[in-house]
Scaffold this motif. Structure first.
Motif, PDB file in Angstrom:
ATOM      1  N   LEU A 207       0.834  -1.191   0.103  1.00 30.63           N
ATOM      2  CA  LEU A 207       0.056  -0.173  -0.003  1.00 30.63           C
ATOM      3  C   LEU A 207       0.920   1.269   0.041  1.00 30.63           C
ATOM      4  O   LEU A 207       0.634   2.229  -0.814  1.00 30.63           O
ATOM      5  CB  LEU A 207      -0.954   0.045   1.359  1.00 30.63           C
ATOM      6  N   ASN A 211       0.831   3.973  -2.933  1.00 27.73           N
ATOM      7  CA  ASN A 211       0.385   5.290  -2.841  1.00 27.73           C
ATOM      8  C   ASN A 211       1.628   6.215  -3.227  1.00 27.73           C
ATOM      9  O   ASN A 211       1.335   7.318  -3.817  1.00 27.73           O
ATOM     10  CB  ASN A 211       0.016   5.612  -1.534  1.00 27.73           C
TER      11      ASN A 211
ATOM     12  N   THR E 275      -9.719  -0.259   7.207  1.00 22.06           N
ATOM     13  CA  THR E 275      -8.700   0.022   6.400  1.00 22.06           C
ATOM     14  C   THR E 275      -9.314   0.331   4.903  1.00 22.06           C
ATOM     15  O   THR E 275      -8.651   1.347   4.422  1.00 22.06           O
ATOM     16  CB  THR E 275      -7.934  -1.361   5.986  1.00 22.06           C
ATOM     17  N   TYR E 279      -8.565   4.082   3.474  1.00 24.15           N
ATOM     18  CA  TYR E 279      -7.637   4.349   2.007  1.00 24.15           C
ATOM     19  C   TYR E 279      -8.537   4.998   1.312  1.00 24.15           C
ATOM     20  O   TYR E 279      -8.027   5.801   0.538  1.00 24.15           O
ATOM     21  CB  TYR E 279      -7.030   2.946   1.675  1.00 24.15           C
ATOM     22  N   ASP E 282      -8.568   8.298   2.134  1.00 27.73           N
ATOM     23  CA  ASP E 282      -7.053   9.179   1.687  1.00 27.73           C
ATOM     24  C   ASP E 282      -7.134   9.380   0.212  1.00 27.73           C
ATOM     25  O   ASP E 282      -6.851  10.401  -0.134  1.00 27.73           O
ATOM     26  CB  ASP E 282      -5.891   8.136   2.106  1.00 27.73           C
ATOM     27  N   GLU E 283      -7.856   8.535  -0.378  1.00 27.64           N
ATOM     28  CA  GLU E 283      -7.844   8.822  -1.783  1.00 27.64           C
ATOM     29  C   GLU E 283      -8.893   9.967  -2.269  1.00 27.64           C
ATOM     30  O   GLU E 283      -8.352  10.826  -3.094  1.00 27.64           O
ATOM     31  CB  GLU E 283      -8.281   7.597  -2.654  1.00 27.64           C
TER      32      GLU E 283
END
Ligand SMILES: Nc1ncnc2c1ncn2[C@@H]1O[C@H](COP(=O)(O)OP(=O)(O)OP(=O)(O)O)[C@@H](O)[C@H]1O
Ligand SMILES: Nc1ncnc2c1ncn2[C@@H]1O[C@H](COP(=O)(O)OP(=O)(O)OP(=O)(O)O)[C@@H](O)[C@H]1O
Ligand SMILES: [Mg+2]
Ligand SMILES: [Mg+2]
Lengths: 322, 338, 556, 321, 292
Positions: A207, A211, E275, E279, E282-283
């Protein structure tokens, strides 16, 4: 320039180490049962033994003198005597270091490589099947409690498939005709614990890699590089990866602390004769000197790993050298 | 005329950031002399433009006047009084009277606040409004003053929903809401598309005229300075090189640096392959200011004296001062001609 | 070269030290009785049998013992064994009072060696447990090199003994390896190599046993027993052990103690005992392995006292309520909890050892049961060390723990004496009559007479109930019979090992042709089942994400 | 002789909110050694045009239709591999904001040399030699060639970027706002440099900017873009003096002229249009002072106004009278 | 006017929702989490569970059946019901621990980044310390010292997991601090606390939010691990406690998969959901990732 950066990092690490020492000192003094009580709990402790301990720990002195004594002992490599094993703590620890280093090292290496490969694939083919597959895989393994994964792996690979032994580091008591046979045996035993630990780690590495790489790929210099006519592999290898590696290094180092937590579980599940289990045993047995020693060792190694990461970072990133 | 701001030999220095280790090992730290002895007055109802290359200390000077950076030496008088920044009330009063507009309208508004909150913030911070209604009313008035019409339609939007020009107007509104006497406008249009710039500039001039505001207008664009300001000060490496009424400075530039700046100004005219007298090198760094005239290494007219003696601002005529040895030289030459 | 016949025993605890002066563990005891020999050992019927001594006499005043020693015994390093070794060992232990064996030497005043094969021991008072002393005899020629200052730390990392097995290798955290001693008076064991393999958890140990990675193991959890037994080649047993699990009350009757005053009142303790359905807990938590407990000395020994039906406080909720009612505890405010006349509710804190799941669950069941009698138990779990601290500082109401006992009752009876407070005593119990009886029983040579006294002591304890003995628990052991035969339980209800004798180690026979290549075991399939199930679910999740992702893409 | 011919180029971005018609039917040509200025407000599609030529569009961007001929080769028809081989060798770019366009962890010399190695089949050492030459060419000290980007000032980075762009002797260099964010003095230096190099090396140059006033000294021809379309195109003289489109007119009036009369520049009212839903008819009509009914309804085509001068307006030159 | 205000807010929400709903991870995360949240809230009401109520010998370790959907545990208790009430505990531990961690991490991060200099150095060394210190051992030691009630576990997890957040917040604060609107706030006379609360906090919050969700995932795993190692609260049987008992009673080796798999899978799913959400946020919230 470079030396200054290094110096700064070393000073920072020293500061952290100092914190750790203070913390370690305080923690193991506020823990129920002070060293004296620990000695006295032993029904056979003689008056002399108690006196000796009192002197050793300087318990009749003020706290800063005690802290000084503690530091002095540390610097001479004297971590005290394990209550449980009745041996110098250093000796007990040294006997158990190798298996842990072997397992953690291998797992880290594997996880780093696999995580990077998966992360790069996922980022480069963002939105594709590969991305989704590696993302799901990483997230799922990342979400698994380490011990649970270990048990499942035993059930699959040892019990059902019979590919690997359930536990231990070597077939117990086996005498090996040659070095190679022993390595082979150890390798068979290593597979499952290393797999467990790396699977849990791979997720985070994938991950992170994905990212940061996605971040890097949107940078203007990637467009420049693409405009220069390079193909994808070259772009990734020469331009994207060196930049994406920077956060990876930090994560890997910081993860070492986490990995140690993982070893406690893995070593318990796979009866691996390492430090994690030793630490857990020491905790259960209230073997404070041993516990303190292991704690210190682990913390120091994490700090050193971080320092190494910082230095590598400085080496890889010309910007932070100043 | 009323002096709003008066600077006397103002100096601002920064300590260059360096590693902890080096700080430990070396006693002396390299100083960035960002503003290096500036005397300046700004009067009521006047726009004074401060022009110079990047790094010449324009922003720092602006911040110093507003006490946003520490002053190393010198004195600042605001409306003929020194402000005691240790005194909370006095500071507060000063903050109400002196405002600032920043270069980047995309960055200078908190993206998470509504326009009404952004504009009203100075009121709240200084505890100047009691009721919600009063607050809204004053915000609307400020928005209107800044040329955002109708103001209601802007109140409950976020900065990202506005264009750059509108944002800069919001910033101006927020500066206006406390009815200041003096505004530092730090390159207020340089981030805006040309098509929008003019509107903002016009607004500033209008405000000056209608409210008698004093502006310190910071820019690196001489032509803008020329167009909107009453006076222009040219800054180089922390010092004023030339100062005077705007037409004078543009049309009769005395200082070689001003001339060089003028020469590189782009003009929308066919002038194919004009070889401009471009100064070589970039603006040198203020940690290491050359001895003598600080401009001499890049000056096409430099002579021996320039390397040794630092020129002071001297009057070319009563409204025009420049810091250059050439002026004296010229004067003596003229005299000898006479 | 003949392949070696190796036997591997899975254990969950490893030796804490190879020095008998340091070790306190059960596994240490087991290893020492294999590497060393005592003067007198126990045979398969747990009767005394010749060890290093072939014969012994006691003087008429019962204060002098004369042992005749073997003359043909050699240490593993080929040095001959003599009476001097015994004298050295006993004196060392008596002077330094180190290790788990020194207690059994108490009361000896003088050890002398008239010649190399004769040993004379004098005691102050008659010593009832003289022959039950399992103290390993150490080689004087090695231990005399050790400075007395170091006795409590010298690791004895390569023990040299006279026993049927010689020490080969100890890898901490992994295993301990012994090899058959060619020249032993026991007769050479068939086991060429004996390896104690350490497991960090019983689950993998059970898997290992089924896979044939080990041949025997101990310390299983009760529910594993059944599954292991379903394996044809595995014999899993619940072996009677000299030990018990108790609910211990803090009996520290002193203002400095934070013990709960109401718990000092016998009716409360009695009511608690009445309200506990021990059999049910035993059935549920321990899979019925073991027996319901009553008094301090476990029933397998000769000295166990069984309360009469009048004395017995068997499970009876009505009785529990009645006892409390009579003692003046009533639930006046109707919250389901009885109060003392002064209004203090019968609410106590039960402290449990966090890492002992059985005890924790037993504690939870008990808490549920006493509620029926209007008593409230709150539960806290701490680790061993913390509990120990609490016990020593008197900062505990009650807790569950367990004891292991010897054949001779002295050790376990000693736990309840006043002198052990701050040492072995964990209930801080004190009773003068009991203390006096304890001293007395040690000196009575006639077993029946001695038993009378011991019974009396147990009666006192049962009545005052500093402990509620919950169960006499069993040790769960399992052996794989496909490679080794001749397993014998000692005593009849007892275990294959950890049973105070080394009989099995000496008498097991390898199964011809079984080899070291491990035996295939059945039973992998059910695990496979749950794995496949698990993977299936994960696949579903992955698919879900996958589908969503695709949708997102096409949207773009 | 024509170096570049862009014919009816349409480049759209397909994003979740809809289709951004960033470049919508753009045509122009460029001769060898010529400099074309591409000017327009922010967001009008200048960068997109440049990226389309090099086919460097982000994944969501697509060339819908149109042809781009470099010499005789249609770039839009090339395979990914073939276009990749031509990048930098034939077309190189100087990007907007050189501070981010250089790889921060790679030596500048290496960044130049790698392109040389890739396209000219020379040894690494020779490539470094070439990089040194280029450094001299752009008036940077050759010793600094093994420095990292962060050690360079903004102007120096831009020079290094130019050196890199020239590394493989490209036929066409596209400078996408190469001087924005630079100081006036440095901007003048860079423009001088570009001009000199273009003449010496006889390459085509497309200079993208939103600052119309800097084109007078460097460009031969100027194309004015508005909302994805070219609204007027012609020689620099045409655009400055004979402009026919109201947008060009307004744009010019928005710049102060330091040598001219002291006159406040005039703003262009309104905001640039949304390229997902552009205005009907002439895209400029909502902001145009001269817009009539027809402007709302009918999109004007290109009207020729002399040699190489064309504009897209129903009322060309309306502001004159 | 407030209607416009509401409209704008709605517009923003709608915008967020658009990105959210086109994000597969976000949707799956939200669905799984929603499912477990509902299960945790109303599950125990429909299927009440009392950990102190035990079955009989006959009901021990029964495989799934119609009366016990997921079978029974080693004390004859219904596993399905236990799972439902375990969901409450596990989610509660995760969320409360995260709140503590978020509060600490955000405060330390903002204060450190905003004030800089000595305060920063000291706080960052402390943060480094918590970052490098092997986490699980520390938690084990602390839990051993303090005891094992749920509240202490929450506290311990919260106290030891904030360092990452602090670092992220600090670096974000450093960049926000440099933005001109902070200088503007100073120019109009705002004091430090106003600047931190009103200008910095809202701007670091999206990051904190995404980060926080990830911390929740970690906290739940931590609770599970602690419980598994025997340091859980037996009176509040979380999923970790279930696994502990399953493992202690040899469920894995004795084939009682219904005892062993469900709690583990629940942990995996819930952690996965957090999770995913982390994420995804976050995106969605990180413009850099969004750009491509
Ligand atoms: N906080 C600071 N610490 C150290 N040096 C600083 C600081 N702020 C400014 N400087 C230095 O002071 C000098 C003057 O900077 P200043 O920002 O005032 O220039 P400027 O004329 O406004 O430039 P620009 O046109 O780029 O805005 C520069 O060299 C700058 O690097
Ligand atoms: N990757 C993208 N996805 C969606 N829309 C895009 C993308 N890139 C550019 N656009 C849109 O396409 C239009 C043209 O953008 P382009 O970058 O070509 O403008 P520009 O003229 O170069 O502007 P500037 O002067 O700001 O650089 C703009 O409206 C922009 O919002
Ligand atoms: Mg500035
Ligand atoms: Mg662009």
């Amino acid at each position: 320039m470079k030396r200054q950066y290094l110096g700064k990092k070393i000073i920072q690490s020293l500061a952290t180490i100092f914190f750790v020492l203070v913390f370690n000192y305080v923690l193991f003094r506020i823990m129920p049962g002070n060293p004296l009580a620990m000695i006295m709990r032993n029904p056979r402790a003689s008056q002399e033994a108690i006196e000796r301990t009192r002197e050793l720990f300087g318990l009749n002195q003020s706290w800063y003198v005690q802290f000084g004594i503690y530091l002095k002992h540390l610097f001479t490599g004297d971590l005290g005597t394990s209550f449980l094993y009745r041996q110098p703590v250093t000796q007990v620890i040294v006997a158990r270091i190798m298996p842990t280093v072997l397992m953690v090292g291998l797992a880290q290496i594997l996880a780093t490589i696999a995580g990077m490969v998966l992360g790069v694939l996922a980022a480069w083919k963002r939105g594709s099947r590969i991305d989704i597959a590696s993302l799901s895989f990483s997230l799922v393994t990342y979400s698994m409690p380490t011990f649970w994964l270990g048990i499942i792996l035993i059930a699959v690979f040892s019990v059902s498939l019979r590919w690997f032994p359930t536990s231990g580091m070597l077939t117990p008591g086996q005498s090996f005709p040659n070095q190679l046979a022993m390595i082979k045996d150890a390798a068979r035993h290593l597979v499952l614990p290393v797999m467990t630990l790396s699977l849990v780690l791979i997720g985070e590495y994938t991950l992170t890699m994905r990212n940061t790489l996605l971040d890097v790929l949107t940078e203007d210099y990637m467009t420049t590089a693409r405009a220069k006519g390079f193909d994808d592999t070259y772009l990734i290898r020469k331009h994207a990866l060196p930049n994406a590696m920077l956060p990876m290094i930090t994560i890997i180092a910081i993860n070492l602390g986490l990995v140690i937590g993982g070893t406690i579980q893995v070593e318990t599940i796979f009866s691996w004769p390492g430090l994690g289990r030793l630490m857990f045993d020491a905790l259960k047995a209230r073997d404070y000197p041993l516990l303190q020693g292991i704690f210190l060792l682990i913390t120091l190694s994490v700090i050193v790993a971080n320092l190494i990461a910082d230095v590598t970072y400085g080496y890889l990133d010309p910007r932070v050298r100043e | 005329m009323d002096k709003v701001v008066e600077l006397k030999n103002l100096k601002v220095t920064f300590v260059e950031k360096q590693s902890f280790l080096k700080e430990l090992l070396t006693k002396e730290m390299p100083l960035v002399r960002a503003v290096d002895g500036v005397d300046l007055t700004i009067k009521k109802g006047e726009i004074l433009s401060l022009v110079g290359e990047s790094g010449s200390g324009k922003t720092t000077l602006g911040k110093a006047i507003l006490h946003l950076v520490d002053i190393a030496e010198g004195e600042i008088l605001f409306q003929n009084q020194a402000v005691n920044f240790k005194h909370k009330k006095e500071t507060r009063r000063f903050r109400q009277k002196a405002q600032v507009i920043f270069q980047d309208p995309y960055q200078s508004l908190n993206p998470r606040n509504l326009i009404i909150d952004i504009v009203a913030e100075p009121l709240e911070v200084n505890g100047l409004v009691k009721t919600e209604a009063e607050r809204k009313e004053r915000v609307m008035k400020a928005l209107q003053d800044a040329g955002l019409d109708p103001p209601e339609s802007y109140l409950y939007r976020y900065p990202y929903e506005l264009s750059g020009g509108q944002r800069q107007r919001v910033a101006i509104a927020s500066a206006l809401i406390l009815d200041p006497a003096f505004i530092v406008a730090d390159e207020p249009v340089s981030m805006l598309d040309v098509s929008i710039r003019a509107g903002i500039l016009k607004l500033l001039v209008e405000l000056k005229e209608s409210k008698g505001l004093a502006f310190l207008f910071i820019t690196h664009d001489l032509s803008l300075a020329w167009l909107i300001s009453d006076r222009i000060a040219i800054m180089y490496l922390g010092k004023i090189m030339e100062i005077g009424e705007s037409d004078t400075v543009i049309k009769q530039a005395e200082h070689p640096y001003t001339q060089a700046l003028l020469d590189v100004m782009p003009i929308p005219e066919v002038n194919r392959h004009r070889q401009r007298k471009v100064l070589s090198g970039e603006s040198p760094n203020p940690t290491n200011i050359p001895a003598g005239c600080r401009f001499h290494p890049r000056c096409p007219h430099a002579f021996d004296r320039c390397r040794e003696e630092e020129p002071v601002l001297q009057a070319v005529n009563p409204h025009h001062l420049a810091a250059c040895h050439l002026i004296e030289k010229k004067k003596t030459q003229e005299k000898s001609h006479d | 070269q003949e392949p070696l016949n190796t036997m591997r025993v899975g254990v969950t605890v490893e030796v804490d030290s190879l020095s008998p002066l340091i070790s306190y563990s059960q596994i240490g005891y087991e290893v020492f009785q294999l590497v060393y020999d005592p003067l007198v050992m126990l045979d398969e019927n747990l009767e005394t049998a010749p060890g290093l001594a072939t014969d012994w006499q006691i003087s008429d005043d019962q204060l002098e013992w004369t042992f005749t020693l073997r003359d043909d015994v050699k240490w593993h390093d080929d040095t001959p064994f003599t009476s001097a070794d015994v004298k050295f060992t006993y004196e060392l232990l008596m002077e330094n009072e180190l290790g788990m064996y020194s207690g059994s030497l108490g009361g000896m005043t003088e050890v002398s060696t008239p010649d190399e094969t004769t040993l004379v021991i004098r005691t102050e008072l008659p010593k009832a447990n003289m022959l039950l002393n399992a103290c390993p005899i150490l080689p004087a020629h090695i231990w005399s090199e050790v400075s007395p200052d170091e006795y409590d730390a010298w690791p004895n990392s390569s023990p040299v003994g006279t026993g049927p097995f010689r020490f080969e290798e100890f890898r901490p955290g992994e295993y301990l390896k012994l090899a058959a001693n060619e020249e032993t008076f026991h007769g050479r064991p068939q086991i060429d190599e004996l390896i104690f393999v350490l497991y960090a958890n019983t689950d993998t140990m059970a898997q290992s046993l089924r896979l044939g990675e080990i041949d025997a193991a101990t310390n299983f959890s009760p529910s594993q027993l059944e599954v292991l037994n379903s394996d044809a080649s595995i014999d899993a047993i619940a072996a009677v052990e000299l030990g018990f699990v108790e609910l211990s009350f803090n009996s520290w009757d002193d203002p400095s103690s934070t013990s709960h005053p109401l718990l000092l009142e016998p009716p409360v303790r009695h009511a608690i005992e009445y309200s506990i359905d021990k059999q049910r807990i035993l059935d549920m938590v321990y899979s019925g392995q073991g027996s319901v407990g009553t008094t301090l000395v476990p029933p397998e020994g000769f000295y166990h006292y069984e309360p009469t039906s009048a004395e017995l406080r068997d499970y009876d909720v009505l009785m529990a309520n009645q006892v409390l009612e009579e003692a003046g505890f009533a639930d006046l405010n109707g919250d389901g909890i009885r109060q003392a006349p002064d209004g203090t509710p019968l609410e106590f804190l039960l402290t449990l050892r966090a890492d002992n799941a059985n005890e924790v669950q037993a504690g939870q069941m008990i808490a549920g049961m006493v509620a029926e009698a209007g008593i409230k138990f709150n539960i806290e779990t701490v680790d061993d060390g913390a509990l120990m601290d609490k016990i020593y500082s008197g900062d505990v109401d009650m807790f569950i723990w367990g004891w292991g006992a010897d054949l001779d009752p002295t050790t376990i009876l000693n736990v309840m004496t006043t002198s052990q407070i701050g040492n072995m005593s964990d209930s801080n119990y004190s009773n003068e009559t009991y203390d006096r009886l304890f001293m007395e029983q040690q000196t009575i040579m006639d077993p029946d007479e001695r038993r009378e006294v011991v019974w009396k002591m147990q009666q006192i304890l049962y009545e005052e109930a500093p402990y509620i003995i919950l169960f006499y628990d069993n040790s769960l052991q399992a052996v794989n019979t496909s490679r080794w035969t001749g397993w014998r339980r000692i005593p009849d209800e007892g275990g294959y090992f950890f049973n105070l004798t080394n009989y099995n180690y000496l008498n097991l026979q390898p199964v011809a042709g079984a080899g070291d290549a491990t035996v295939p075991a059945t039973g992998g399939s059910d695990s496979l089942g749950h794995i496949i199930g698990g993977l299936g679910i994960m696949a579903v999740v992955a698919f879900f994400v996958f589908r969503k992702k695709k949708a997102a893409n096409s949207y773009r | 002789m024509e170096l570049l011919r862009v014919e009816n180029l349409k480049t759209y971005f397909h994003i979740s909110q809809g289709i951004v018609k960033a470049v919508d039917d753009v045509s122009f040509t460029l001769a060898y050694g010529q400099c074309l200025g591409l000017v327009g407000e922010s967001g009008c599609g200048k960068t997109t045009t440049a990226l389309s030529i090099n086919r460097l569009l982000p994944p969501e961007g697509k060339i819908q239709s149109g042809n781009i001929y470099l010499e005789a080769v249609n770039l839009t028809a090339l395979s990914d591999d073939e276009i990749r081989k031509r990048r930098w060798k034939e077309i190189s770019m100087i990007f907007q904001g050189a501070m981010n366009a250089l790889n921060p962890v790679m030596k500048i010399g290496e960044q130049i040399a790698e392109a040389v190695v890739l396209h000219q089949q020379v040894s690494h050492q020779q490539a470094w030699g070439r990089a040194k030459e280029l450094f001299e060419l752009v008036e940077l000290e050759p010793d600094r060639i093994s420095g990292y980007p962060h050690e360079f000032s903004g102007g120096m980075k831009q020079r290094a970027m130019i050196a890199m762009a020239l590394a493989c002797d490209p036929k066409l260099v596209i400078g996408d706002e190469p001087t924005t964010a630079l100081d006036v003095m440095v901007q003048a230096q860079i423009l001088n440099l570009l001009d000199k190099l273009r003449q010496n090396l006889n390459m085509g140059l497309i200079l993208i900017t939103h600052d119309l006033s800097i084109l007078g000294e460097t460009c031969d021809r100027i194309a004015v873009m508005y909302a994805g379309k070219i609204v007027e195109m012609g020689s620099t003289e045409d655009i400055y003096h004979e402009h026919m489109h109201p947008y060009t007119y307004r744009l010019l009036r928005a710049f102060p002229h330091i040598r001219g009369p002291k006159q406040m520049p005039e703003p262009i009212m309104g905001t640039p249009p949304d390229l997902i839903r552009p205005p009907s008819g002439c895209r400029f009509h909502p902001r145009c002072d001269y817009a009539k009914e027809i402007c709302r309804e009918e999109e004007p085509g290109m009207t020729a106004a002399g040699d190489g001068h064309a504009y897209a307006c129903h009322f060309g030159g309306a502001f004159n009278g | 006017m407030s209607s416009i205000y509401r409209e704008m807010r709605l517009k923003k929400l709608a915008h967020f929702w658009t990105s959210f709903k086109s994000n597969g991870m976000a949707i799956s995360g939200a669905l799984i989490l929603g499912f477990f949240t509902v299960a945790a809230i109303i599950g125990p009401l429909i299927f009440p569970y009392n950990p102190m109520e035990f079955g009989t010998v006959e009901t021990i370790l029964q495989p799934p059946s119609t009366t016990h959907f997921l079978g029974t545990d080693n004390l004859g208790r219904d596993i399905f019901r236990n799972l439902l009430s375990g969901a409450r505990i596990s989610l509660m531990v995760g969320i409360l621990a995260t709140l503590i961690s978020m509060f600490l991490g955000t405060s330390v991060g903002i204060i450190s980044g905003y004030f800089g200099k000595a305060i920063d150095s000291i706080l960052m060394r402390v943060t480094d310390f918590f970052l490098v210190i092997p986490w699980l051992p520390l938690v084990l030691v602390l839990a051993a010292i303090l005891g094992s009630s749920v509240w202490i576990i929450i506290l311990v997890i919260g106290l030891t997991s904030w360092a990452g957040t602090a670092r992220v917040v600090r670096s974000q604060t450093l960049s926000v601090k440099e933005r001109p609107f902070i200088e503007r706030a100073r120019a109009i006379g705002a004091d430090h606390s106003t600047i931190m609360m009103r200008h910095i906090l809202p701007n670091v919050f999206p990051l904190v939010f995404a980060n926080t969700i990830l911390v929740t995932a970690v906290a739940i795993i931590s609770e599970t691990t602690l419980s598994f190692l025997g340091l859980g609260d037996p009176t509040r049987p979380s999923w970790g406690m279930m696994l502990h008992y399953a493992f202690q009673s040899g469920a894995a080796s004795s084939g009682a998969y219904w005892f062993f798999l469900p709690p583990g899978l629940c942990v995996v799913l819930v952690v996965l959901a957090f999770t995913f959400l982390g994420y995804a946020f976050d995106e969605i919230l990180n413009p850099k990732l969004r750009r491509r």
